[in-house]
Design a protein around this motif. Structure first.
Motif, PDB file in Angstrom:
ATOM      1  N   LEU A   1       0.826  -1.204   0.000  1.00 47.13           N
ATOM      2  CA  LEU A   1       0.000   0.000   0.000  1.00 47.13           C
ATOM      3  C   LEU A   1       0.862   1.256   0.000  1.00 47.13           C
ATOM      4  O   LEU A   1       0.598   2.208  -0.744  1.00 47.13           O
ATOM      5  N   THR A   2       1.888   1.270   0.822  1.00 44.53           N
ATOM      6  CA  THR A   2       2.765   2.440   0.919  1.00 44.53           C
ATOM      7  C   THR A   2       3.436   2.731  -0.417  1.00 44.53           C
ATOM      8  O   THR A   2       3.546   3.890  -0.836  1.00 44.53           O
ATOM      9  N   ARG A   3       3.861   1.690  -1.090  1.00 42.90           N
ATOM     10  CA  ARG A   3       4.522   1.863  -2.386  1.00 42.90           C
ATOM     11  C   ARG A   3       3.568   2.465  -3.420  1.00 42.90           C
ATOM     12  O   ARG A   3       3.956   3.311  -4.225  1.00 42.90           O
ATOM     13  N   ASN A   4       2.314   2.052  -3.393  1.00 40.99           N
ATOM     14  CA  ASN A   4       1.352   2.538  -4.387  1.00 40.99           C
ATOM     15  C   ASN A   4       0.672   3.837  -3.977  1.00 40.99           C
ATOM     16  O   ASN A   4       0.029   4.486  -4.802  1.00 40.99           O
TER      17      ASN A   4
ATOM     18  N   ALA B   1      -5.267  -9.094   1.370  1.00 41.07           N
ATOM     19  CA  ALA B   1      -4.322  -8.336   2.191  1.00 41.07           C
ATOM     20  C   ALA B   1      -2.976  -9.036   2.181  1.00 41.07           C
ATOM     21  O   ALA B   1      -2.647  -9.819   3.072  1.00 41.07           O
ATOM     22  N   THR B   2      -2.194  -8.756   1.157  1.00 39.47           N
ATOM     23  CA  THR B   2      -0.888  -9.386   1.013  1.00 39.47           C
ATOM     24  C   THR B   2      -0.026  -8.511   0.106  1.00 39.47           C
ATOM     25  O   THR B   2      -0.469  -7.457  -0.360  1.00 39.47           O
ATOM     26  N   ARG B   3       1.196  -8.928  -0.154  1.00 38.18           N
ATOM     27  CA  ARG B   3       2.071  -8.174  -1.059  1.00 38.18           C
ATOM     28  C   ARG B   3       1.752  -8.590  -2.498  1.00 38.18           C
ATOM     29  O   ARG B   3       2.285  -9.579  -3.013  1.00 38.18           O
TER      30      ARG B   3
ATOM     31  N   VAL C   1      -1.265  -3.567  -8.907  1.00 37.90           N
ATOM     32  CA  VAL C   1      -2.579  -3.113  -8.456  1.00 37.90           C
ATOM     33  C   VAL C   1      -3.704  -3.885  -9.143  1.00 37.90           C
ATOM     34  O   VAL C   1      -4.799  -4.017  -8.580  1.00 37.90           O
ATOM     35  N   GLU C   2      -3.452  -4.373 -10.339  1.00 42.71           N
ATOM     36  CA  GLU C   2      -4.476  -5.160 -11.028  1.00 42.71           C
ATOM     37  C   GLU C   2      -4.763  -6.442 -10.264  1.00 42.71           C
ATOM     38  O   GLU C   2      -5.923  -6.867 -10.127  1.00 42.71           O
ATOM     39  N   GLU C   3      -3.712  -7.068  -9.756  1.00 48.37           N
ATOM     40  CA  GLU C   3      -3.886  -8.284  -8.955  1.00 48.37           C
ATOM     41  C   GLU C   3      -4.638  -7.969  -7.666  1.00 48.37           C
ATOM     42  O   GLU C   3      -5.519  -8.727  -7.241  1.00 48.37           O
ATOM     43  N   TRP C   4      -4.296  -6.854  -7.048  1.00 49.28           N
ATOM     44  CA  TRP C   4      -5.002  -6.422  -5.832  1.00 49.28           C
ATOM     45  C   TRP C   4      -6.481  -6.192  -6.129  1.00 49.28           C
ATOM     46  O   TRP C   4      -7.359  -6.630  -5.382  1.00 49.28           O
ATOM     47  N   SER C   5      -6.764  -5.508  -7.234  1.00 51.89           N
ATOM     48  CA  SER C   5      -8.146  -5.226  -7.608  1.00 51.89           C
ATOM     49  C   SER C   5      -8.934  -6.517  -7.795  1.00 51.89           C
ATOM     50  O   SER C   5     -10.098  -6.626  -7.366  1.00 51.89           O
TER      51      SER C   5
ATOM     52  N   TYR D   1     -13.281 -10.622  -2.809  1.00 56.61           N
ATOM     53  CA  TYR D   1     -13.781 -10.452  -1.437  1.00 56.61           C
ATOM     54  C   TYR D   1     -15.183  -9.855  -1.457  1.00 56.61           C
ATOM     55  O   TYR D   1     -16.091 -10.334  -0.769  1.00 56.61           O
ATOM     56  N   LEU D   2     -15.369  -8.801  -2.253  1.00 57.11           N
ATOM     57  CA  LEU D   2     -16.680  -8.157  -2.331  1.00 57.11           C
ATOM     58  C   LEU D   2     -17.749  -9.140  -2.791  1.00 57.11           C
ATOM     59  O   LEU D   2     -18.851  -9.193  -2.225  1.00 57.11           O
TER      60      LEU D   2
END
Length: 344
Positions: A16-19, A54-56, A60-64, A70-71
């Motif tokens: 998160l900090t990096r992005n 919630a991981t590294r 951002v596409e993978e996070w999305s 989850y949603l």
């Protein structure tokens, strides 16, 4: 007990900090919100982590993708094509979204049953969900506002089908008292630019009739405005009949949003970020989440079309001001410093 993603999981916090650092990135404001939000319960943070969100992440596409998974499982409850229930069993995970499973996130506004809420719905959404033409929807809406019985019946039937199709996803709504200055006793007495001003106050960044960077002409966005009392909301098994479940919005309640900004833990509601800039902290618009419900034709309050383009620099320019107002309102002079010092 709440958890902050800034210290919940080191790998996720690092991601998160990096992005969050570059404001020219695609998800900088979203990443900052995850580091800023103080209203995440420990249980929800664990649920988010268990879904692999919630991981590294690699990007951002993978996070999305993980966030949306989850949603889909925990928040956008399917409903199996049934109308949203008027009574929700908090223990039934097939009916009750994660948003309403903890009383720690509820707003005291849930006890003010006579207060009204405001909800905005794009007319286009009825075409996407039900293949109903915008022209037909607008005709029924105009008729319902004119007290035409047949049009009201048609609109009621449409809203019933829409409620079944929409799933049981939580609904964002705002408080009528914070927006009432835009409206008169009758539509002819409304503020001349109420539609565009309403869009700005509610932070509806994606409701843009001329998306930034395009050469297209302005394409007005027709919307329906619904107004209904808190008493009309579904009941929750964990609350008595004198209360309704109104949750304070957090980053886990919906899709990634650049215009969303979480309010401090001291706040009893969320607050929308005014795209044109609120005049003071006293003019912030309160925002809450409530369970899915079937709207009725009698709840229709106004019909309008958004015509003013969104300022493409609105998020960069207004986020800092919004955070300053939140600091003032809740006496948190350091709020947002660790995420948005460059904007403050």
């Amino acid at each position: 007990m709440t958890a902050s993603f800034a210290n919940f999981d080191p790998d996720f916090a690092s991601f998160l900090t990096r992005n969050a650092a570059p404001t020219d990135g695609t998800h900088w404001s979203v990443a900052r919100n995850f580091l800023l939000d103080e209203r995440i319960t420990r249980e929800r943070a664990e649920s988010y982590k268990n879904r692999g969100a919630a991981t590294r992440h690699g990007n951002v596409e993978e996070w999305s993708t993980r966030h949306n998974a989850y949603l889909k499982k925990e928040v956008f409850v399917t409903g199996d094509g049934l109308e949203p229930p008027e009574h929700i069993d908090v223990g039934d995970l097939d009916v009750c979204p994660d948003t309403f499973r903890s009383p720690a996130v509820f707003s005291s506004l849930g006890s003010t049953l006579s207060f009204d809420l405001i909800r905005v719905q794009k007319v286009e959404s009825f075409k996407r969900a039900l293949n109903e033409s915008p022209e037909t929807v607008l005709t029924w809406a105009a008729g319902a506002l004119a007290s035409d019985r047949e049009a009201s019946r048609d609109l009621d039937e449409l809203l019933q089908r829409f409620a079944r199709k929409r799933k049981y996803r939580p609904v964002f709504a705002t408080v009528w008292d914070d927006l009432s200055d835009l409206f008169g006793e009758i539509p002819e007495q409304d503020s001349p630019d109420w539609v565009d001003t309403l869009r700005d106050r509610l932070g509806l960044y994606t409701y843009d009739p001329k998306p930034s960077g395009t050469l297209e002409k302005i394409d007005p966005i027709p919307i329906l405005i619904f107004r209904y009392p808190i008493a009309a909301l579904p009941r929750l098994s964990s609350l008595d009949d004198r209360k309704r479940p109104l949750a304070v919005p957090c980053v886990l309640d919906g899709d990634f949003s650049h215009a969303f900004c979480p309010s401090p833990r001291e706040s009893d509601t969320g607050h929308t970020m005014d795209l044109a800039g609120a005049a003071s902290c006293n003019e912030l618009t309160r925002e809450v989440l409530h369970p899915a419900m079937r709207l009725r034709a009698r709840h229709l309050f106004r019909v309008g079309s958004i015509t003013r383009p969104v300022d493409p620099n609105a998020i960069h320019e207004q986020r800092g001001l919004h955070l300053i107002y939140l600091r003032e309102c809740f006496r948190r002079p350091e709020y947002g410093k660790h995420t948005d010092e460059d904007l403050l």
